[in-house]
Every structure is written in structure tokens, then in C-alpha cells.
Scaffold this motif. Sequence first.
Motif, PDB file in Angstrom:
ATOM      1  N   GLU A  44       0.806  -1.217   0.000  1.00 40.57           N
ATOM      2  CA  GLU A  44       0.000   0.000   0.000  1.00 40.57           C
ATOM      3  C   GLU A  44       0.842   1.272   0.000  1.00 40.57           C
ATOM      4  O   GLU A  44       0.444   2.300   0.516  1.00 40.57           O
ATOM      5  N   ILE A  48      -4.637   4.148  -5.648  1.00 46.42           N
ATOM      6  CA  ILE A  48      -5.451   4.977  -6.521  1.00 46.42           C
ATOM      7  C   ILE A  48      -6.355   5.799  -5.615  1.00 46.42           C
ATOM      8  O   ILE A  48      -7.077   5.234  -4.790  1.00 46.42           O
ATOM      9  N   PRO A  49      -6.304   7.136  -5.709  1.00 50.41           N
ATOM     10  CA  PRO A  49      -7.100   7.967  -4.810  1.00 50.41           C
ATOM     11  C   PRO A  49      -8.592   7.706  -4.972  1.00 50.41           C
ATOM     12  O   PRO A  49      -9.086   7.467  -6.070  1.00 50.41           O
ATOM     13  N   GLY A  50      -9.290   7.751  -3.874  1.00 47.60           N
ATOM     14  CA  GLY A  50     -10.731   7.569  -3.888  1.00 47.60           C
ATOM     15  C   GLY A  50     -11.297   7.913  -2.527  1.00 47.60           C
ATOM     16  O   GLY A  50     -10.578   8.279  -1.601  1.00 47.60           O
ATOM     17  N   ALA A  51     -12.597   7.777  -2.413  1.00 41.17           N
ATOM     18  CA  ALA A  51     -13.258   8.058  -1.141  1.00 41.17           C
ATOM     19  C   ALA A  51     -12.845   7.004  -0.117  1.00 41.17           C
ATOM     20  O   ALA A  51     -12.672   5.835  -0.448  1.00 41.17           O
ATOM     21  N   ASP A  53     -13.055   4.188   2.689  1.00 45.90           N
ATOM     22  CA  ASP A  53     -14.021   3.124   2.953  1.00 45.90           C
ATOM     23  C   ASP A  53     -14.536   3.282   4.373  1.00 45.90           C
ATOM     24  O   ASP A  53     -13.820   3.049   5.331  1.00 45.90           O
TER      25      ASP A  53
END
Length: 67
Positions: A44, A48-51, A53
Motif C-alpha cells: 500500500e 489509486i485515490p478515492g473516497a 471506505d
Amino acid sequence: MSKKVTTVKCPHCNKAVEWSEQSPFRPFCSKKCQMIDFGTWANEEKAIPGAPDMSDADGWSEDHTSV
């Protein structure tokens, strides 16, 4: 008529790699570079950027009504 050869840079070491069946680890130049890259994703270190969890957060619920 000669066929144009597509060349890319190895994402790990920047060595030129021919994009063809002759380069089984493409876009990487070697199995070593491929595994080093895989390791950074597995640890890690890359993501990939994201909201975030939030599904396992304490008290989180999709139901916003009071009980």
C-alpha cells in the motif's frame, strides 16, 4: 515496408522496452521490475485515490433515521 516498433519506458527503472510479444513483462523490462512494482502496491505504498471506505467504521450506517 517496415513495421514501426513501439517502445515504452519501464515504470520502475526507465529502461526502454519494446511493446511486443517479445517482451513478456511489458511494460516492465523484467520480472524483477514487475515484482518490485507489485510489492509497492501490495504494501500500500501506492494507491489509486478515492473516497475512504467507511463501511467498517464504528456507528456508521446508511440509515440516517433515528432509532
